[in-house]
Design a protein around this motif. Structure first.
Motif, PDB file in Angstrom:
ATOM      1  N   VAL A  46      -8.741  12.972   1.498  1.00 38.76           N
ATOM      2  CA  VAL A  46      -8.790  11.509   1.402  1.00 38.76           C
ATOM      3  C   VAL A  46      -8.536  11.177  -0.059  1.00 38.76           C
ATOM      4  O   VAL A  46      -9.315  11.549  -0.938  1.00 38.76           O
ATOM      5  N   VAL A  47      -7.401  10.523  -0.336  1.00 38.88           N
ATOM      6  CA  VAL A  47      -6.945  10.339  -1.709  1.00 38.88           C
ATOM      7  C   VAL A  47      -6.783   8.854  -2.043  1.00 38.88           C
ATOM      8  O   VAL A  47      -6.844   7.988  -1.164  1.00 38.88           O
ATOM      9  N   ILE A  48      -6.564   8.584  -3.311  1.00 40.94           N
ATOM     10  CA  ILE A  48      -6.315   7.211  -3.755  1.00 40.94           C
ATOM     11  C   ILE A  48      -4.847   6.857  -3.537  1.00 40.94           C
ATOM     12  O   ILE A  48      -3.947   7.601  -3.926  1.00 40.94           O
ATOM     13  N   GLY A  49      -4.628   5.726  -2.894  1.00 39.31           N
ATOM     14  CA  GLY A  49      -3.274   5.224  -2.680  1.00 39.31           C
ATOM     15  C   GLY A  49      -3.145   3.800  -3.196  1.00 39.31           C
ATOM     16  O   GLY A  49      -4.140   3.115  -3.437  1.00 39.31           O
ATOM     17  N   TYR A  50      -1.913   3.372  -3.361  1.00 36.28           N
ATOM     18  CA  TYR A  50      -1.635   2.010  -3.853  1.00 36.28           C
ATOM     19  C   TYR A  50      -0.620   1.363  -2.920  1.00 36.28           C
ATOM     20  O   TYR A  50       0.464   1.907  -2.681  1.00 36.28           O
ATOM     21  N   VAL A  51      -0.985   0.219  -2.354  1.00 35.17           N
ATOM     22  CA  VAL A  51      -0.120  -0.474  -1.396  1.00 35.17           C
ATOM     23  C   VAL A  51       0.986  -1.199  -2.167  1.00 35.17           C
ATOM     24  O   VAL A  51       0.724  -2.157  -2.900  1.00 35.17           O
ATOM     25  N   THR A  52       2.214  -0.732  -2.018  1.00 36.70           N
ATOM     26  CA  THR A  52       3.346  -1.338  -2.726  1.00 36.70           C
ATOM     27  C   THR A  52       4.061  -2.393  -1.893  1.00 36.70           C
ATOM     28  O   THR A  52       4.791  -3.230  -2.421  1.00 36.70           O
TER      29      THR A  52
END
Length: 348
Positions: A46-52
């Motif tokens: 479970v990782v950090i993501g960024y909604v682009t």
């Protein structure tokens, strides 16, 4: 009972070299009997993501198609949460991640491929903080795309539940417990002394309130007035309050709840919009009177309306909230002998 986590107590004392066993033994030795200890860890992958980017699903009104940057690649993930949006950092469960009894696999939702899952707080093993996905911010540490959440202290933590004896009300605060642990473990206590921020726009307390009080009052109270802007509660505070069963729906009340939880000082915030018709035209001030009621309970009144039985209970309708324009903050200290006598005499 009082709940606190390693990451919370670490804000006051450095316990990086103190293992859980030593911490439990020390708590028991100083009188804080450990009732429960629970490991809180976000699953691997479970990782950090960024909604682009977010677009509407062509075949489902309640679903969105998100492009999520995880550092090494951009994933396409179908998500139905209302609060998912472009520009937000989110927890992303990669293919192969195991969430409770669910293993994440590549799927096809209404004709659109989905390669992962944007998660809520409950889906990664933590209490509920909202009705949608968990939105991350820098309060957890530096946000690094693709970094596993379990590498951050907040998401790889231990929650302690301890019993508090009646004569140690100070242990119902984070600082109260940390102070005694610091002595027992010979650690330096971080006092967190902050410089007060002056707001030139906020009106002076004297322009808002007249305060009167009976001479026999034993409680001590301090008042401040503040003009409220938008209040944001960071994700670390939300999760900390949820773990300790103190999370509320209103941002201002969460701010007050965390301050009281951390310091042990009971803090209220009052709104006075409903009293406009009672304010005299020549004075333009609210009158607060601190006196004893018929039961001998020291209370805060606005005109004839009781706002707060000091140290006991308040009138929820009089409290300010996140939408209030101006709030009067009240910090109170109540002598232990007074509150115990009043509680006994009034069968509270």
């Amino acid at each position: 009972l009082m709940k606190f986590s390693r990451s919370l107590i670490s804000k006051c004392i450095d316990i990086s070299d103190v293992d859980d066993g030593t911490l439990c033994k020390t708590l028991n030795d100083i009188g804080l009997e450990v009732e429960d200890r629970r490991i809180l860890k976000t699953p691997n992958k479970v990782v950090i993501g960024y909604v682009t980017e977010k677009t509407n699903h062509p075949n489902a009104d309640k679903l969105g198609i998100c492009k999520v940057d995880i550092g090494s690649e951009i994933l396409q993930i179908v998500c139905g949460a209302k609060n998912v949006a472009k520009g937000k950092y989110v927890p992303v469960a990669l293919i192969g991640a195991k969430l409770d009894k669910l293993e994440i696999k590549k799927s096809n939702l209404r004709g659109v491929d989905s390669c992962g899952m944007i998660c809520s707080s409950t889906e990664i093993g933590f209490p509920k903080v909202n009705d949608g996905i968990l939105v991350l911010d820098s309060s957890i540490g530096e946000l690094e795309l693709g970094k596993e959440l379990c590498s951050y202290p907040l998401f790889n933590d231990v929650l302690f539940e301890v019993g508090v004896i009646p004569n140690r009300g100070d242990w119902f605060s984070l600082i109260g417990i940390a102070r005694d642990l610091a002595v027992a473990l010979n650690l330096k206590f971080n006092t967190h002394k902050e410089k007060e921020i002056k707001n030139e726009i906020t009106p002076g307390i004297g322009r808002i309130l007249n305060v009167s009080f009976d001479k026999s009052i034993q409680s001590s109270l301090c008042y401040k007035v503040a003009e409220l802007d938008k209040i944001n509660i960071d994700v670390s505070t939300q999760i900390s309050l949820a773990l300790c069963d103190n999370l509320k729906e209103d941002a201002l009340q969460n701010l007050l709840a965390f301050t009281t939880y951390a310091t042990g000082v009971i803090i209220n915030a009052y709104k006075f919009d409903s009293y406009d018709s009672k304010i005299s035209n020549d004075n333009k001030k609210i009158h607060i009177n601190i006196k004893k009621d018929s039961g001998g309970i020291e209370s805060v009144y606005c005109y004839e309306d009781k706002l707060y039985d000091i140290g006991i209970d308040g009138n929820d309708k009089s409290y300010a909230n996140q939408d209030s324009r101006i709030a009067v903050f009240e910090a109170s200290f109540i002598p232990a002998n007074y509150i115990s006598e009043v509680a006994f005499n009034n069968k509270i």
